[in-house]
Scaffold this active site. Structure first.
Site, PDB file in Angstrom:
ATOM      1  N   ALA A  12       0.972  -1.253  -0.116  1.00 50.70           N
ATOM      2  CA  ALA A  12       0.083  -0.032   0.077  1.00 50.70           C
ATOM      3  C   ALA A  12       0.723   1.327   0.067  1.00 50.70           C
ATOM      4  CB  ALA A  12      -0.940   0.000   1.371  1.00 50.70           C
ATOM      5  N   ARG A  38       4.036  -4.617   4.836  1.00 49.78           N
ATOM      6  CA  ARG A  38       5.045  -5.459   5.255  1.00 49.78           C
ATOM      7  C   ARG A  38       5.029  -5.166   6.870  1.00 49.78           C
ATOM      8  NH1 ARG A  38       7.844  -1.624   3.339  1.00 49.78           N
ATOM      9  NH2 ARG A  38       9.256  -0.592   4.570  1.00 49.78           N
ATOM     10  N   THR A 103       6.436  -8.172 -11.253  1.00 51.18           N
ATOM     11  CA  THR A 103       7.556  -8.650 -12.223  1.00 51.18           C
ATOM     12  C   THR A 103       8.809  -9.354 -11.822  1.00 51.18           C
ATOM     13  OG1 THR A 103       8.612  -6.545 -12.710  1.00 51.18           O
ATOM     14  CG2 THR A 103       6.947  -7.043 -13.915  1.00 51.18           C
ATOM     15  N   HIS A 158      13.002   2.647 -18.380  1.00 46.60           N
ATOM     16  CA  HIS A 158      11.980   2.675 -17.056  1.00 46.60           C
ATOM     17  C   HIS A 158      12.932   3.528 -15.994  1.00 46.60           C
ATOM     18  CE1 HIS A 158       9.725  -0.856 -18.305  1.00 46.60           C
ATOM     19  NE2 HIS A 158       8.710  -0.510 -17.552  1.00 46.60           N
ATOM     20  N   LYS A 162      13.631   1.012 -10.753  1.00 48.16           N
ATOM     21  CA  LYS A 162      13.052  -0.155 -11.152  1.00 48.16           C
ATOM     22  C   LYS A 162      14.390  -1.350 -10.536  1.00 48.16           C
ATOM     23  CE  LYS A 162      10.591  -3.042 -14.566  1.00 48.16           C
ATOM     24  NZ  LYS A 162       9.692  -3.602 -13.516  1.00 48.16           N
ATOM     25  N   GLY A 168       8.939  -6.951 -17.215  1.00 48.77           N
ATOM     26  CA  GLY A 168       8.124  -7.916 -17.480  1.00 48.77           C
ATOM     27  C   GLY A 168       7.202  -7.688 -18.811  1.00 48.77           C
TER      28      GLY A 168
END
Length: 269
Positions: A12, A38, A103, A158, A162, A168
């Protein structure tokens, strides 16, 4: 409103997690009923809306995913491979649709997802956007039409944060090209050339990755022959496209039988 499907978002506090929650809240098609983080996250125990810098929404961020999933009809998950397979097992227990945008999944992770899919609907895609899925279908069609005199290269870019490469989406495009050619991507794939590599291997499918700044996502599939080339391109400028696609998948999966699906199924492509 109570008859609308309830959605839980995992991860979240991340950029994608927050975008997913905002998309669900604004959709009018689903309810945000849970937000998972977590253990040890400073978001745990806080109202999700307030944690995002807005008004309280009555959804408390939790580190107990099973309890959250039990209240939901779908889970949307853009996290990390190890977390995703754990969430898949818990979503299967809760019989909640599990939409996976994570991914970097390896064969060992995919085996665990296959087990979970015996008990619940899993919709997994390297990219949830309509444009990319259309690009994937086009890539396969072009690869079917052109012979090995046309070299295939996938180039992706990206943001600097990342952590996996190729993306992916790039792998999804490579798989589409391989299907079009009737070859196994694992055998045809060439990634990150460096140094003296020798001539290009006939029939290979190359991958290159760029990382920098805040690039949301750019993908080019290049078909290059002597004297001409074709480039199929998709540029994402707003990660909301992925959130909208994920929500569409979560709603689509509500009346489906347990099993593994992808965005091609969702979009009817």
């Amino acid at each position: 409103m109570s008859d609308l499907p309830g959605i839980v978002v995992t991860g979240a506090s991340g950029r994608m997690g927050q975008m997913l929650m905002k998309t669900v809240l604004a959709s009018g098609k689903a309810r945000l009923v849970g937000a998972v983080e977590r253990p040890g996250s400073d978001w745990v125990g806080r109202d999700a809306g307030a944690a995002m810098g807005g008004a309280a929404i009555g959804v408390t961020v939790t580190d107990d995913p099973l309890a959250a999933f039990a209240q939901a009809q779908a889970v949307i998950d853009f996290t990390a491979p190890e977390a995703t397979v754990q969430f898949a097992e818990l979503a299967a227990q809760a019989r909640a649709v599990h939409v996976i945008g994570t991914t970097g999944l390896e064969p060992v992770h995919l085996e665990r997802l296959a087990w979970a899919a015996h008990h619940a609907v899993i919709v997994r895609a390297g990219n949830m956007s309509l444009g990319v899925n259309l690009l994937t279908r086009l890539t396969q069609k072009v690869a079917e039409a052109l012979d090995e005199d046309w070299d295939i290269e996938v180039v992706e870019a990206h943001h600097r944060m990342k952590v996996d490469a190729p993306s992916g989406t790039a792998l999804m495009l490579g798989e589409a090209a391989a299907r079009g050619r009737g070859v196994d991507l694992a055998q045809a794939r060439v990634s990150g050339r460096d140094g003296i590599t020798g001539p290009r291997a006939p029939g290979s499918i190359g991958f290159s990755a760029i990382r920098g700044g805040d690039i949301v996502g750019e993908h080019d599939v290049i078909f290059a022959a002597a004297g001409e080339r074709i480039t199929l391109r998709h540029v994402a400028t707003d990660r909301a496209i992925f959130a909208r696609g994920a929500l569409k998948a979560a709603l689509w999966g509500q009346d489906k039988r347990p099993g593994q699906y992808d965005m091609m199924d969702v979009l009817g492509l």
